[in-house]
Scaffold this active site. Structure first.
Site, short mmCIF file in Angstrom:
data_model
loop_
_atom_site.label_atom_id
_atom_site.label_comp_id
_atom_site.label_asym_id
_atom_site.label_seq_id
_atom_site.Cartn_x
_atom_site.Cartn_y
_atom_site.Cartn_z
N ASN A 46 2.68 22.24 -3.57
CA ASN A 46 2.76 20.83 -3.16
C ASN A 46 3.77 20.67 -2.02
O ASN A 46 4.80 21.36 -1.98
CB ASN A 46 3.04 19.90 -4.33
CG ASN A 46 4.19 20.28 -5.23
OD1 ASN A 46 4.58 21.44 -5.30
ND2 ASN A 46 4.73 19.32 -5.92
N GLU A 48 5.69 17.59 -0.06
CA GLU A 48 6.00 16.15 -0.10
C GLU A 48 6.47 15.64 1.26
O GLU A 48 6.63 16.41 2.21
CB GLU A 48 7.04 15.90 -1.20
CG GLU A 48 6.48 16.28 -2.57
CD GLU A 48 7.40 15.94 -3.72
OE1 GLU A 48 8.61 15.67 -3.50
OE2 GLU A 48 6.88 15.93 -4.86
N CYS A 57 -0.94 17.74 -2.98
CA CYS A 57 -0.84 18.58 -4.17
C CYS A 57 -1.10 20.06 -3.85
O CYS A 57 -1.80 20.39 -2.88
CB CYS A 57 -1.85 18.15 -5.22
SG CYS A 57 -1.58 16.52 -5.90
N GLU A 59 -2.97 22.19 -5.44
CA GLU A 59 -4.37 22.61 -5.54
C GLU A 59 -5.09 22.35 -4.23
O GLU A 59 -5.90 23.15 -3.76
CB GLU A 59 -5.07 21.85 -6.67
CG GLU A 59 -4.48 22.10 -8.05
CD GLU A 59 -3.30 21.20 -8.39
OE1 GLU A 59 -2.64 20.68 -7.45
OE2 GLU A 59 -3.04 21.01 -9.58
N CYS A 96 -4.31 16.95 -11.11
CA CYS A 96 -4.60 15.51 -11.02
C CYS A 96 -6.08 15.28 -10.71
O CYS A 96 -6.81 16.19 -10.30
CB CYS A 96 -3.71 14.85 -9.98
SG CYS A 96 -4.26 15.05 -8.27
N CYS A 99 -7.36 16.14 -7.16
CA CYS A 99 -7.59 17.58 -6.93
C CYS A 99 -8.84 18.06 -7.64
O CYS A 99 -9.54 18.94 -7.14
CB CYS A 99 -6.37 18.37 -7.38
SG CYS A 99 -4.95 18.09 -6.30
N1 THU Z 1 1.24 17.51 -8.02
C1 THU Z 1 0.50 18.58 -7.65
O1 THU Z 1 0.86 19.31 -6.73
N2 THU Z 1 -0.63 18.83 -8.32
C2 THU Z 1 -1.08 18.09 -9.37
O2 THU Z 1 -2.19 18.32 -9.84
C3 THU Z 1 -0.23 17.05 -9.95
C4 THU Z 1 0.88 16.59 -9.07
C5 THU Z 1 2.49 17.22 -7.29
C6 THU Z 1 2.45 15.99 -6.41
C7 THU Z 1 3.94 15.68 -6.31
O3 THU Z 1 4.48 16.47 -5.25
C8 THU Z 1 4.53 16.16 -7.61
O4 THU Z 1 3.56 17.03 -8.19
C9 THU Z 1 4.85 15.05 -8.59
O5 THU Z 1 3.76 14.24 -8.81
#
Ligand code: THU
Length: 140
Positions: A46, A48, A57, A59, A96, A99
């Site tokens: 991920n 940000e 994310c 994935e 999530c 994804c």
């Molecule tokens: N996140 C992911 O990378 N993948 C997921 O399937 C769930 C959430 C990340 C997004 C954000 O950077 C952090 O987790 C908190 O939500």
């Protein structure tokens, strides 16, 4: 119900390594993903942003990296969320919904999804009803 993981599956190790690359100054919540295919393994983490909603994310960075490298056929994915406390419910380790929809573009119902600390799912167990654009649409 998920099937047990093979603890020393190298794809899980790749997903854990990918999580160490996460850029997460805002959530401090690292996520790693590893896609396996005929090409080998492509990782994602991920990433940000100060504009919070721009976070991407793990994935999806894995899928996008693979597509950019010319790969669209995948054998398995492993996902690792090492910052979910041990003992958290399985929901704390799952990908999530966004994804899942993006994965649905490239994988079939029996695609194996390995969730670190939880188990192995078929894709249709975690996302049974993806959106699929109908081929014929009315003009409007
Ligand atoms: N996140 C992911 O990378 N993948 C997921 O399937 C769930 C959430 C990340 C997004 C954000 O950077 C952090 O987790 C908190 O939500």
């Amino acid at each position: 119900m998920p099937r047990p993981l093979i603890a020393d599956d190298p794809l899980l190790a790749e997903a854990r390594l990918a999580a160490t690359r996460a850029y997460v100054p805002y959530s401090r919540f690292r996520v790693g993903a590893a896609l396996a295919g005929p090409f080998g393994v492509i990782r994602g983490c991920n990433v940000e942003n100060a504009s919070y909603g721009m976070a991407i994310c793990a994935e999806r960075t894995a899928i996008v990296s693979a597509v950019v490298a010319g790969h669209r056929r995948f054998d398995r994915i492993a996902i690792s969320l090492p910052d979910s406390p041990p003992g958290s419910p399985p929901t704390a380790f799952m990908p999530c919904g966004a994804c899942r929809q993006v994965l649905a573009e490239f994988v079939g119902p029996d695609f194996p999804v390995l969730i670190d600390g939880v188990g192995e799912f078929r894709f249709d167990e975690i996302f049974p009803y993806p959106f699929v654009l109908p081929e014929e649409r009315s003009d409007s």
